[in-house]
Write a protein that holds these residues in place. Structure first.
Motif, PDB file in Angstrom:
ATOM      1  N   ASN A  50      33.192  29.393  36.149  1.00  0.00           N
ATOM      2  CA  ASN A  50      34.393  30.238  36.125  1.00  0.00           C
ATOM      3  C   ASN A  50      35.434  29.751  37.131  1.00  0.00           C
ATOM      4  N   ARG A  53      37.019  26.621  35.805  1.00  0.00           N
ATOM      5  CA  ARG A  53      37.948  26.953  34.717  1.00  0.00           C
ATOM      6  C   ARG A  53      39.272  27.449  35.294  1.00  0.00           C
ATOM      7  N   ASP A  72      40.004  32.632  24.243  1.00  0.00           N
ATOM      8  CA  ASP A  72      38.932  33.336  24.943  1.00  0.00           C
ATOM      9  C   ASP A  72      38.870  34.813  24.553  1.00  0.00           C
ATOM     10  N   TYR A  76      35.490  35.863  23.087  1.00  0.00           N
ATOM     11  CA  TYR A  76      34.671  36.610  24.046  1.00  0.00           C
ATOM     12  C   TYR A  76      35.196  38.004  24.384  1.00  0.00           C
ATOM     13  N   GLY A  81      37.381  34.116  29.625  1.00  0.00           N
ATOM     14  CA  GLY A  81      36.141  33.545  29.109  1.00  0.00           C
ATOM     15  C   GLY A  81      35.019  34.558  29.155  1.00  0.00           C
TER      16      GLY A  81
END
Length: 122
Positions: A50, A53, A72, A76, A81
């Motif tokens: 994370n 990212r 994302d 998700y 994300g």
């Protein structure tokens, strides 16, 4: 809205991101030697990914980040994300036990999306 100034090419960003993710496996080996539980290791691996990212996206243009965030959200339900909890629930849906779920999270945290890599010839 503040405009981002792009400092790296997309290929440079992706290469940096892949290098960061490669550190997760090495870190996991160290964590195993330290006797950390699978859950703790999974949470650390998820956090490392994370953080990588977020850093990678800080180098992208606002438009590029917006597209990734839309993807994302679609995949998700979260613009940043998958959450750790989302990944656990996905593992439960697949019938995995907690130990298997945590190991899967660790393993998947060090992998990139081959389709995205292909876009940048990496």
């Amino acid at each position: 809205m503040m405009r981002r100034r792009k400092t790296k090419t997309n290929s440079e960003i992706r290469e940096w991101y892949k290098n960061e993710l490669s550190l997760i496996s090495k870190s996991n080996e160290k964590w195993i030697a330290e006797g950390l539980t699978a859950e703790v290791r999974a949470r650390r691996a998820w956090r490392m990914r994370n953080d990588a990212r977020s850093k990678a996206r800080s180098w992208m243009s606002s438009a590029e980040v917006g597209l990734l965030e839309l993807r994302d959200i679609f995949c998700y339900g979260n613009r940043r994300g998958p959450t750790f909890e989302y990944l656990v629930k996905q593992g439960e849906k697949r019938g995995l036990n907690r130990e298997q779920i945590y190991e899967k999270i660790i393993e998947s945290s060090s992998r990139t999306n081959p389709r995205i890599d292909g876009i940048f010839d990496i």
